[in-house]
Design an enzyme around this catalytic site. Structure first.
Site, short mmCIF file in Angstrom:
data_model
loop_
_atom_site.label_atom_id
_atom_site.label_comp_id
_atom_site.label_asym_id
_atom_site.label_seq_id
_atom_site.Cartn_x
_atom_site.Cartn_y
_atom_site.Cartn_z
CG ASN A 9 -18.53 59.12 -5.25
OD1 ASN A 9 -18.40 60.17 -5.48
ND2 ASN A 9 -17.51 58.22 -4.14
CE LYS A 11 -16.18 55.95 -6.89
NZ LYS A 11 -14.94 54.81 -6.65
CG HIS A 97 -14.15 58.33 -1.48
ND1 HIS A 97 -12.88 57.21 -2.32
CD2 HIS A 97 -15.31 57.48 -1.79
CE1 HIS A 97 -13.63 56.47 -2.65
NE2 HIS A 97 -14.60 56.47 -2.97
CD GLU A 99 -12.59 56.62 -5.73
OE1 GLU A 99 -13.05 57.73 -6.35
OE2 GLU A 99 -12.56 55.00 -5.72
CD GLU A 169 -16.35 53.58 -0.20
OE1 GLU A 169 -17.69 53.30 -0.61
OE2 GLU A 169 -15.98 54.63 -0.76
N GLY A 175 -14.69 48.98 -7.06
CA GLY A 175 -13.83 49.22 -8.20
C GLY A 175 -13.41 48.40 -8.92
CB SER A 215 -17.80 45.87 -6.30
OG SER A 215 -16.74 46.51 -5.94
N GLY A 236 -20.73 52.88 -6.19
CA GLY A 236 -19.66 53.77 -7.20
C GLY A 236 -20.06 53.52 -8.22
#
Ligand code: 13P
Length: 253
Positions: A9, A11, A97, A99, A169, A175, A215, A236
């Protein structure tokens, strides 16, 4: 029995030029170095999809999108429908997701509609779920994740659910460099598989892929991907660098 899946992904990263560069590097590295049957998916920004689709012709690498709108079509300026994604050759769509749950306030009810749009168009949703640090510290992680799955997915039929991929996730691991331990992940994946089994039966539950994301890097991928109920990774940061992404793929291939 479940084919391993590694998805990158991207992003909101990489210019068109850099995105094309990364996709072609991955395409060639995969054809040279990966022989086992692994589903490899690149999930770039919308603007890069059509070009990367052409670039990936003849490759085993598949294309995914990061989001779609919950309506079929119409006056929704700035949005992208599942039908449009299908027309550019997308196979997978990320739904839910964290986010987007956090920054766009996407609710489970809205995500359930997106799942329907994706499936109606013959595409496969990758449904993300995961708890925040506060929820885990309060001991609510199983309850929260169960609710996200029930409200987002449990309206689907036995046939439909088999086209869905799930991705655990934990928000606190995204991240941050703070990966969930293999034990924490395996416990959550097993719990989710049991919930799927209660709803859809053991055979269907055993056929559904549950990915881990947060991560995941070349140095921890092996431990995570060796767990019985972890069927792949949603990557990511490490998917933005071809060698790191390939190293993760090669831990299973
Ligand atoms: P990181 O691998 O950068 O933690 O991101 C995980 C993720 O959110 C993938 O969707």
């Amino acid at each position: 029995m479940r084919k391993p899946i590694i998805a990158g992904n991207w992003k909101m990263n990489l210019s068109l030029e850099h995105g094309f560069g990364l996709a072609s590097e991955i395409k060639w590295m995969v054809s040279d170095e990966v022989s086992s049957p692994i589903e490899i998916i690149l999930i770039p920004p919308f603007t890069h999809l059509a070009g990367i689709q052409s670039l990936l012709k003849g490759s085993v690498v598949k294309l995914g999108a990061q989001n779609c709108h919950h309506e079929k079509s119409g006056a929704y300026t700035g949005e992208i429908s599942a039908e449009i994604l299908k027309s550019v050759g997308v196979t997978y769509v990320l739904v839910g997701h964290s986010e987007r749950r956090i920054y766009q306030n996407e609710s489970n009810a809205l995500l359930a509609k997106k799942i329907d749009r994706v499936l109606e168009n013959g595409l496969k949703p990758i449904y993300c779920f995961g708890e925040t640090l506060e929820q885990r510290e309060a001991g609510n992680e199983f309850e929260i994740n169960l609710m996200q799955i029930q409200e987002g997915l449990f309206h689907l039929t036995n046939l439909q659910i088999q086209n869905v991929i799930l991705a655990y996730e934990p928000v606190w691991a995204i991240g941050t460099g703070q990966t969930a331990t293999a034990q924490q992940c395996q416990a959550m994946h097993k719990f989710v598989r049991n919930a799927l089994s209660d709803k859809y039966g053991e055979e269907i539950s055993n056929s559904i892929s549950i990915l881990y994301g947060g991560s995941m890097k070349p140095n921890n991928a092996n431990e995570l991907l060796s767990c019985e109920d972890i069927d792949g990774g949603l990557i990511g940061g490490a998917s933005l660098e071809s060698r790191a992404f390939l190293e993760i793929i090669k831990t299973i291939g």
